[in-house]
Design an enzyme around this catalytic site. Structure first.
Site, PDB file in Angstrom:
ATOM      1  N   GLY A   1       9.239   5.648 -10.872  1.00 50.66           N
ATOM      2  CA  GLY A   1      10.388   6.184 -10.944  1.00 50.66           C
ATOM      3  C   GLY A   1      10.387   6.346 -12.595  1.00 50.66           C
ATOM      4  O   GLY A   1       9.666   6.992 -13.026  1.00 50.66           O
TER       5      GLY A   1
ATOM      6  N   ASP B   1       7.243   4.616  -2.802  1.00 57.48           N
ATOM      7  CA  ASP B   1       6.669   4.677  -1.069  1.00 57.48           C
ATOM      8  C   ASP B   1       5.009   4.640  -1.205  1.00 57.48           C
ATOM      9  O   ASP B   1       4.447   3.986  -0.481  1.00 57.48           O
ATOM     10  CB  ASP B   1       7.215   5.637  -0.336  1.00 57.48           C
ATOM     11  CG  ASP B   1       8.672   5.743  -0.066  1.00 57.48           C
ATOM     12  OD1 ASP B   1       9.292   4.434   0.102  1.00 57.48           O
ATOM     13  OD2 ASP B   1       9.180   6.861  -0.122  1.00 57.48           O
TER      14      ASP B   1
ATOM     15  N   THR C   1       3.021   3.106  -3.237  1.00 55.31           N
ATOM     16  CA  THR C   1       2.791   1.730  -3.679  1.00 55.31           C
ATOM     17  C   THR C   1       2.940   0.847  -2.466  1.00 55.31           C
ATOM     18  O   THR C   1       2.010  -0.055  -2.129  1.00 55.31           O
ATOM     19  CB  THR C   1       3.694   1.111  -4.804  1.00 55.31           C
ATOM     20  OG1 THR C   1       3.454   1.858  -5.931  1.00 55.31           O
ATOM     21  CG2 THR C   1       3.205  -0.451  -5.131  1.00 55.31           C
ATOM     22  N   LEU C   2       4.082   1.099  -1.738  1.00 55.93           N
ATOM     23  CA  LEU C   2       4.085   0.263  -0.385  1.00 55.93           C
ATOM     24  C   LEU C   2       3.014   0.659   0.499  1.00 55.93           C
ATOM     25  O   LEU C   2       2.526  -0.282   1.342  1.00 55.93           O
ATOM     26  CB  LEU C   2       5.553   0.357   0.038  1.00 55.93           C
ATOM     27  CG  LEU C   2       5.871   0.016   1.647  1.00 55.93           C
ATOM     28  CD1 LEU C   2       5.868  -1.508   1.357  1.00 55.93           C
ATOM     29  CD2 LEU C   2       7.351   0.484   2.080  1.00 55.93           C
TER      30      LEU C   2
ATOM     31  N   ASP D   1      10.296   0.990  17.510  1.00 60.59           N
ATOM     32  CA  ASP D   1      10.327   1.394  18.886  1.00 60.59           C
ATOM     33  C   ASP D   1       9.204   1.880  19.544  1.00 60.59           C
ATOM     34  O   ASP D   1       8.953   2.208  20.859  1.00 60.59           O
ATOM     35  CB  ASP D   1      11.652   2.431  19.321  1.00 60.59           C
ATOM     36  CG  ASP D   1      11.262   3.998  18.310  1.00 60.59           C
ATOM     37  OD1 ASP D   1      10.359   3.902  17.852  1.00 60.59           O
ATOM     38  OD2 ASP D   1      12.042   4.778  18.575  1.00 60.59           O
TER      39      ASP D   1
ATOM     40  N   GLU E   1       1.554  10.823  -0.768  1.00 65.97           N
ATOM     41  CA  GLU E   1       0.444  10.820  -1.492  1.00 65.97           C
ATOM     42  C   GLU E   1      -0.595  11.460  -0.596  1.00 65.97           C
ATOM     43  O   GLU E   1      -0.568  11.685   0.365  1.00 65.97           O
ATOM     44  CB  GLU E   1      -0.163   9.519  -1.733  1.00 65.97           C
ATOM     45  CG  GLU E   1       0.955   8.585  -2.496  1.00 65.97           C
ATOM     46  CD  GLU E   1       1.154   9.000  -3.882  1.00 65.97           C
ATOM     47  OE1 GLU E   1       0.390   9.694  -4.459  1.00 65.97           O
ATOM     48  OE2 GLU E   1       2.218   8.624  -4.466  1.00 65.97           O
TER      49      GLU E   1
END
Length: 302
Positions: free
Chosen positions: A13, A66, A68-69, A215, A272
């Site tokens: 960020g 995202d 990093t997650l 789902d 990425e």
């Protein structure tokens, strides 16, 4: 005392986490955790750390974009005993955080990461790798990993749009065979994505309606190469309106899909670079990991 591993990308960020770091760690301690903090040093650092040491902790909290997650989830999927993951989104787009309905306020997200409810969500297997919300190829997919971090920080969503606009000058197509369930699709495709998210590249609802993160199936979108400007306009109109009224776009759900090409094409995983591949097999790991959310009742149909 409970043990917590805090992995964060200090550059994600606008590097805003630097002003909140002391408050976040203080909150973690006040909630009864002994904290080990680790600023990521390079690509893949978070994956290696979680894989090697994640099993020693009660909770893994990550902060960044995202990507990093994605690294933390990849490391977690390599552990035999999975641990819950808290996520403090700090990236320029935060697609998956939007799907989880995590607040933009950093300290509120930090509190949810520590005290929220566990939500078991699906994870994508991509050959020998993994992804949390999107695997894609073709036009616009190179945008996220080719746009430098400084531009992302400065322009946010506009960085993706500006970089993507350059790609429109020369639309590449990829001849491939796509197999899922009892269906085979063959042809030239300019774009494809396999998603488990309501937002991709900052564009909400691009994956369609009735998206659920647990789902056991992915939402798939494939776009054939337009033969003329009229077909191109047909594709753009359909994407913007989210009305599937063109034969040039395939939209469907599946738990497993396979892609075959005669030459390597580049893929992106959660924004990425995911490598270049001739064959790709994507499977859904149903409810494979637990992420902390405000309330599981809020993760509903979109």
């Amino acid at each position: 005392m409970k043990r917590l591993l805090f992995v964060y990308n200090a550059h994600a960020g606008k590097a805003a986490i630097r002003t909140k770091l002391a408050d976040i760690i203080d909150m973690m301690v006040k909630y009864g955790y002994r904290v080990t903090s680790h600023p990521t040093q390079a690509s893949g650092d978070a994956t290696e750390l979680v894989e090697q040491e994640g099993g020693d902790y009660d909770l893994i909290v990550c902060s960044g974009g995202d990507g990093t997650l994605d690294e933390v989830v990849t490391g977690m999927m390599r552990l035999e005993a999975k641990k819950p993951i808290g996520y403090i989104p700090m990236g320029s787009t935060n697609d998956f955080a939007n799907s989880l309905r995590l607040p933009k306020n950093v300290l509120k997200s930090a509190e949810i990461a520590l005290t929220g409810q566990r939500f078991a969500c699906d994870v994508g297997q991509f050959n020998d790798n993994s992804f949390i919300y999107v695997a894609a190829f073709g036009i616009f997919t190179e945008v996220s990993y080719q746009t430098n971090q400084e531009l992302k920080n400065l322009l946010g969503h506009a960085a993706y749009i500006l970089q993507g606009a350059k790609s429109l000058l020369d639309i590449a197509a990829y001849e491939m065979r796509v197999e899922y369930e009892d269906t085979v699709l063959e042809g030239d495709f300019i774009f494809g994505m396999v998603t488990n998210s309501i937002s991709v590249g900052g564009f909400k609802k691009i994956a369609g309606k009735n998206v659920q993160l647990d789902d056991g199936v992915f939402e798939v979108t494939l776009i054939r190469r337009p033969k003329n400007p009229l077909e191109l306009n047909e594709i753009v109109t359909s994407l913007l309106s989210r009305v599937d009224n063109t034969e040039l776009i395939y939209s469907f759900k599946t738990s497993e899909i396979r892609f075959f090409t005669e030459w390597e094409i580049s893929w992106t995983l959660d924004g990425e670079y995911g490598g270049s591949h001739e064959q790709v097999i994507i499977k859904n790991w149903h409810r494979a990991i637990e992420i902390m959310v405000k309330g599981t009742e809020e993760i509903d149909l979109f």
